[in-house]
Motif scaffolding. Structure first.
Motif, PDB file in Angstrom:
ATOM      1  N   ALA A 102       0.840  -1.194   0.000  1.00 41.13           N
ATOM      2  CA  ALA A 102       0.000   0.000   0.000  1.00 41.13           C
ATOM      3  C   ALA A 102       0.877   1.248   0.000  1.00 41.13           C
ATOM      4  CB  ALA A 102      -0.926  -0.003   1.211  1.00 41.13           C
ATOM      5  N   MET A 103       0.556   2.204  -0.879  1.00 40.50           N
ATOM      6  CA  MET A 103       1.323   3.444  -0.975  1.00 40.50           C
ATOM      7  C   MET A 103       0.405   4.606  -1.272  1.00 40.50           C
ATOM      8  SD  MET A 103       4.692   2.775  -3.298  1.00 40.50           S
ATOM      9  CE  MET A 103       5.805   1.406  -3.061  1.00 40.50           C
ATOM     10  N   ASN A 104       0.716   5.761  -0.695  1.00 35.88           N
ATOM     11  CA  ASN A 104       0.175   7.017  -1.172  1.00 35.88           C
ATOM     12  C   ASN A 104       1.344   7.867  -1.682  1.00 35.88           C
ATOM     13  OD1 ASN A 104       1.136   8.827   1.112  1.00 35.88           O
ATOM     14  ND2 ASN A 104      -0.207   7.448   2.290  1.00 35.88           N
ATOM     15  N   HIS A 105       1.048   8.867  -2.477  1.00 36.74           N
ATOM     16  CA  HIS A 105       2.082   9.698  -3.101  1.00 36.74           C
ATOM     17  C   HIS A 105       3.144   8.859  -3.819  1.00 36.74           C
ATOM     18  CE1 HIS A 105       0.397  12.228   0.156  1.00 36.74           C
ATOM     19  NE2 HIS A 105       0.688  13.278  -0.624  1.00 36.74           N
ATOM     20  N   PRO A 106       2.763   7.783  -4.548  1.00 35.22           N
ATOM     21  CA  PRO A 106       3.794   6.979  -5.202  1.00 35.22           C
ATOM     22  C   PRO A 106       4.420   7.725  -6.373  1.00 35.22           C
ATOM     23  CG  PRO A 106       1.617   6.252  -5.898  1.00 35.22           C
ATOM     24  CD  PRO A 106       1.400   7.290  -4.826  1.00 35.22           C
ATOM     25  N   ASN A 107       5.690   7.408  -6.643  1.00 34.48           N
ATOM     26  CA  ASN A 107       6.401   7.973  -7.788  1.00 34.48           C
ATOM     27  C   ASN A 107       6.254   7.005  -8.960  1.00 34.48           C
ATOM     28  OD1 ASN A 107       7.494  10.048  -6.033  1.00 34.48           O
ATOM     29  ND2 ASN A 107       8.888   8.473  -5.259  1.00 34.48           N
ATOM     30  N   VAL A 108       5.550   7.436 -10.012  1.00 35.53           N
ATOM     31  CA  VAL A 108       5.125   6.526 -11.078  1.00 35.53           C
ATOM     32  C   VAL A 108       5.530   7.064 -12.441  1.00 35.53           C
ATOM     33  CG1 VAL A 108       3.106   5.520 -12.226  1.00 35.53           C
ATOM     34  CG2 VAL A 108       3.187   5.650  -9.722  1.00 35.53           C
ATOM     35  N   ALA A 109       6.006   6.168 -13.316  1.00 35.49           N
ATOM     36  CA  ALA A 109       6.340   6.549 -14.684  1.00 35.49           C
ATOM     37  C   ALA A 109       6.253   5.319 -15.580  1.00 35.49           C
ATOM     38  CB  ALA A 109       7.734   7.154 -14.767  1.00 35.49           C
ATOM     39  N   VAL A 110       6.099   5.561 -16.893  1.00 30.54           N
ATOM     40  CA  VAL A 110       6.006   4.488 -17.879  1.00 30.54           C
ATOM     41  C   VAL A 110       7.232   4.529 -18.781  1.00 30.54           C
ATOM     42  CG1 VAL A 110       4.701   3.571 -19.843  1.00 30.54           C
ATOM     43  CG2 VAL A 110       3.489   4.517 -17.860  1.00 30.54           C
ATOM     44  N   VAL A 111       7.879   3.373 -18.940  1.00 32.26           N
ATOM     45  CA  VAL A 111       8.978   3.203 -19.892  1.00 32.26           C
ATOM     46  C   VAL A 111       8.728   1.916 -20.653  1.00 32.26           C
ATOM     47  CG1 VAL A 111      11.469   2.893 -20.195  1.00 32.26           C
ATOM     48  CG2 VAL A 111      10.621   4.455 -18.436  1.00 32.26           C
ATOM     49  N   HIS A 112       8.747   1.988 -21.986  1.00 40.47           N
ATOM     50  CA  HIS A 112       8.544   0.829 -22.850  1.00 40.47           C
ATOM     51  C   HIS A 112       7.257   0.068 -22.514  1.00 40.47           C
ATOM     52  CE1 HIS A 112      13.169   0.628 -23.728  1.00 40.47           C
ATOM     53  NE2 HIS A 112      12.551   1.607 -24.369  1.00 40.47           N
ATOM     54  N   THR A 138      15.320   6.135 -21.531  1.00 37.50           N
ATOM     55  CA  THR A 138      14.975   5.014 -20.639  1.00 37.50           C
ATOM     56  C   THR A 138      15.113   5.389 -19.169  1.00 37.50           C
ATOM     57  OG1 THR A 138      17.244   4.153 -20.665  1.00 37.50           O
ATOM     58  CG2 THR A 138      15.715   3.345 -22.363  1.00 37.50           C
ATOM     59  N   LYS A 139      15.411   6.661 -18.894  1.00 47.05           N
ATOM     60  CA  LYS A 139      15.627   7.082 -17.514  1.00 47.05           C
ATOM     61  C   LYS A 139      14.402   7.776 -16.939  1.00 47.05           C
ATOM     62  CE  LYS A 139      20.654   7.472 -17.725  1.00 47.05           C
ATOM     63  NZ  LYS A 139      21.833   8.344 -17.486  1.00 47.05           N
ATOM     64  N   ILE A 140      14.064   7.402 -15.712  1.00 50.99           N
ATOM     65  CA  ILE A 140      12.995   8.048 -14.960  1.00 50.99           C
ATOM     66  C   ILE A 140      13.647   9.047 -14.013  1.00 50.99           C
ATOM     67  CG2 ILE A 140      11.078   7.715 -13.357  1.00 50.99           C
ATOM     68  CD1 ILE A 140      10.909   4.813 -14.429  1.00 50.99           C
ATOM     69  N   LEU A 141      13.243  10.312 -14.120  1.00 50.52           N
ATOM     70  CA  LEU A 141      13.819  11.380 -13.310  1.00 50.52           C
ATOM     71  C   LEU A 141      12.889  11.701 -12.154  1.00 50.52           C
ATOM     72  CD1 LEU A 141      14.877  13.711 -16.271  1.00 50.52           C
ATOM     73  CD2 LEU A 141      16.244  11.943 -15.158  1.00 50.52           C
ATOM     74  N   LEU A 142      13.436  11.820 -10.957  1.00 51.48           N
ATOM     75  CA  LEU A 142      12.678  12.168  -9.766  1.00 51.48           C
ATOM     76  C   LEU A 142      13.320  13.401  -9.134  1.00 51.48           C
ATOM     77  CD1 LEU A 142      13.032   8.830  -9.890  1.00 51.48           C
ATOM     78  CD2 LEU A 142      11.620   8.945  -7.850  1.00 51.48           C
ATOM     79  N   ASP A 171      17.502   4.167 -14.408  1.00 49.41           N
ATOM     80  CA  ASP A 171      17.492   3.621 -15.760  1.00 49.41           C
ATOM     81  C   ASP A 171      16.661   2.344 -15.764  1.00 49.41           C
ATOM     82  OD1 ASP A 171      18.167   2.245 -18.225  1.00 49.41           O
ATOM     83  OD2 ASP A 171      19.828   3.652 -18.426  1.00 49.41           O
ATOM     84  N   ALA A 172      15.523   2.380 -16.468  1.00 49.76           N
ATOM     85  CA  ALA A 172      14.600   1.253 -16.443  1.00 49.76           C
ATOM     86  C   ALA A 172      15.139   0.036 -17.189  1.00 49.76           C
ATOM     87  CB  ALA A 172      13.259   1.666 -17.043  1.00 49.76           C
ATOM     88  N   VAL A 173      16.188   0.194 -17.983  1.00 53.31           N
ATOM     89  CA  VAL A 173      16.792  -0.924 -18.711  1.00 53.31           C
ATOM     90  C   VAL A 173      17.910  -1.561 -17.902  1.00 53.31           C
ATOM     91  CG1 VAL A 173      18.075  -1.602 -20.773  1.00 53.31           C
ATOM     92  CG2 VAL A 173      16.139  -0.022 -20.970  1.00 53.31           C
ATOM     93  N   THR A 174      18.818  -0.740 -17.380  1.00 56.20           N
ATOM     94  CA  THR A 174      19.959  -1.285 -16.642  1.00 56.20           C
ATOM     95  C   THR A 174      19.670  -1.485 -15.160  1.00 56.20           C
ATOM     96  OG1 THR A 174      20.887   0.896 -16.103  1.00 56.20           O
ATOM     97  CG2 THR A 174      21.491  -0.078 -18.244  1.00 56.20           C
ATOM     98  N   GLY A 175      18.646  -0.803 -14.644  1.00 50.20           N
ATOM     99  CA  GLY A 175      18.330  -0.889 -13.224  1.00 50.20           C
ATOM    100  C   GLY A 175      19.235  -0.064 -12.344  1.00 50.20           C
ATOM    101  N   ARG A 176      20.029   0.813 -12.940  1.00 52.48           N
ATOM    102  CA  ARG A 176      20.979   1.605 -12.165  1.00 52.48           C
ATOM    103  C   ARG A 176      20.384   2.941 -11.753  1.00 52.48           C
ATOM    104  NH1 ARG A 176      26.425   0.679 -15.898  1.00 52.48           N
ATOM    105  NH2 ARG A 176      26.664  -1.562 -15.461  1.00 52.48           N
ATOM    106  N   TRP A 177      20.766   3.391 -10.553  1.00 54.65           N
ATOM    107  CA  TRP A 177      20.393   4.700 -10.036  1.00 54.65           C
ATOM    108  C   TRP A 177      21.561   5.663 -10.190  1.00 54.65           C
ATOM    109  CZ3 TRP A 177      15.721   6.349  -8.192  1.00 54.65           C
ATOM    110  CH2 TRP A 177      14.752   5.368  -7.946  1.00 54.65           C
TER     111      TRP A 177
END
Length: 355
Positions: free
Chosen positions: A108-118, A171-175, A200-206
């Motif tokens: 369960a989450m409120n204020h989630p950080n959400v984005a779509v890649v591929h 492919t990067k999600i920016l927060l 990076d949604a492909v490499t999984g790196r922050w």
């Protein structure tokens, strides 16, 4: 176009120090129940849509995949009053004006950080808890085709937060920004940060990016033309709403300041169509008066001309909602109609006249 560079940093992670900053003392507690919704005229691009089928929702996030809008997490009215954080994921079919259910969030989450890649929906942390909402490191990715969530490695320790501005660049999600703690109700702690991160949604790196010029939460975010825009928001409480617009060039790793919003407000929804970013609603101090005012403002930022335009107001003023564009129409489901937690099931769309 005039641009003023306000910050140039290296890759070091910037985190605001914890400050005992609080909501306004008169900020209301969540009363529970479903508040009365007063509607203004639906005109000049506004259209009423089928209400959220599962009921009132607030402090959620949205994502669009194809013609469908996913309403993810948030708060809902509690059975014994007040509000509670939910795992619900509802799906709105924009073509047929109908709702369906999707697999719930694993946490369960409120204020989630959400984005779509591929074509996949990523949830990168958020807030959760009972009387005190704390940041979560939990991350997940959702496949609409399989209707299945998969757990990802958690956010690195120290950068977890909810209510960040979100954008996608390749492919990067920016927060950008967000908050680590939110205690609902009068005088509750609100711990806002200036942290900026990329996943990076492909490499999984922050990756750590230069921090915001000032801390922000409940803020709008969008990427247009490769530039990440962070609009409005607030800094440690509803009385501290802001009109600032910051722009990040991810390659130059530099923030600049753009033309301010006509109306300072936090808790806004934002979505981009073409080269414009549209901002809706919000909560906070209005004209120096009641800090619990809910805004009906619709204002558009022209990224090419660095100029704002006031547009037809929201028929149902709301804060704590979210917006996403599908085929040039912006969809805005749920939100709160009073200061604090006051979720409703209203679901409207806005079609810009100039795209």
């Amino acid at each position: 176009m005039q641009r003023r560079t306000v910050l140039l940093l290296g890759a070091a992670l910037a985190v605001s120090p914890a400050v005992e900053a609080h909501a306004h003392p008169d900020h209301p507690a969540s009363p529970g129940g479903t508040p009365h919704v007063e509607e203004g005229p639906y005109r000049r691009g506004w259209r009423r849509r089928a209400p959220v089928a599962s009921g009132p929702r607030q402090e959620h996030s949205v994502a669009a995949v194809g013609d469908k809008v996913y309403v993810i997490g948030g708060i809902v009215p509690g059975e014994s009053g007040g509000v509670t954080t939910t795992t619900r994921v509802d799906v709105y079919d924009t073509r047929h004006d109908t709702w369906s259910d999707a697999a719930p969030l694993p946490v369960a989450m409120n204020h989630p950080n959400v984005a779509v890649v591929h074509g996949r929906i990523h949830v990168l942390g958020g807030l959760s808890g009972g009387s005190e909402w704390q940041a979560l490191r939990d991350c997940f990715v959702y496949s609409p085709r399989a209707d299945r969530w998969r757990r990802l490695p958690p956010m690195p320790a120290g950068i977890e937060r909810g209510s960040a501005a979100i954008g996608v660049h390749g492919t990067k999600i920016l927060l950008a920004g967000g908050m680590r703690v939110l205690v609902p109700g009068a005088g509750g702690l609100q711990d806002t940060v200036d942290t900026v991160s990329a996943y990076d949604a492909v490499t999984g790196r922050w990756e750590s990016l230069p921090g915001l010029p000032q801390a922000r939460d409940h803020v709008g975010g969008a990427v247009v033309g490769g530039t990440f825009y962070v609009l409005g928001g607030r800094d440690r409480g509803q009385v501290n709403v802001r009109d600032t617009v910051y722009a990040l060039d991810p390659r130059a790793r530099r923030w600049s300041e753009r033309a301010p919003m006509p109306t300072a407000r936090g808790g806004i929804a934002a979505a981009a169509v073409g080269t414009r970013i549209y901002t809706f609603g919000g909560e906070g101090r209005h004209d120096g008066g009641n800090p619990n005012t809910v805004f009906d403002e619709t204002e558009a930022y022209d990224t090419e001309r660095d100029r704002w335009q006031r547009l037809a107001p929201m028929p149902v003023p709301r804060h704590g909602t979210a917006a996403v564009a599908v085929r040039g129409t912006i969809h805005i489901p749920g939100g709160g109609v009073r200061g604090g937690g006051a979720p409703v099931d209203a679901n409207d769309s806005y079609r810009p006249a100039h795209r």
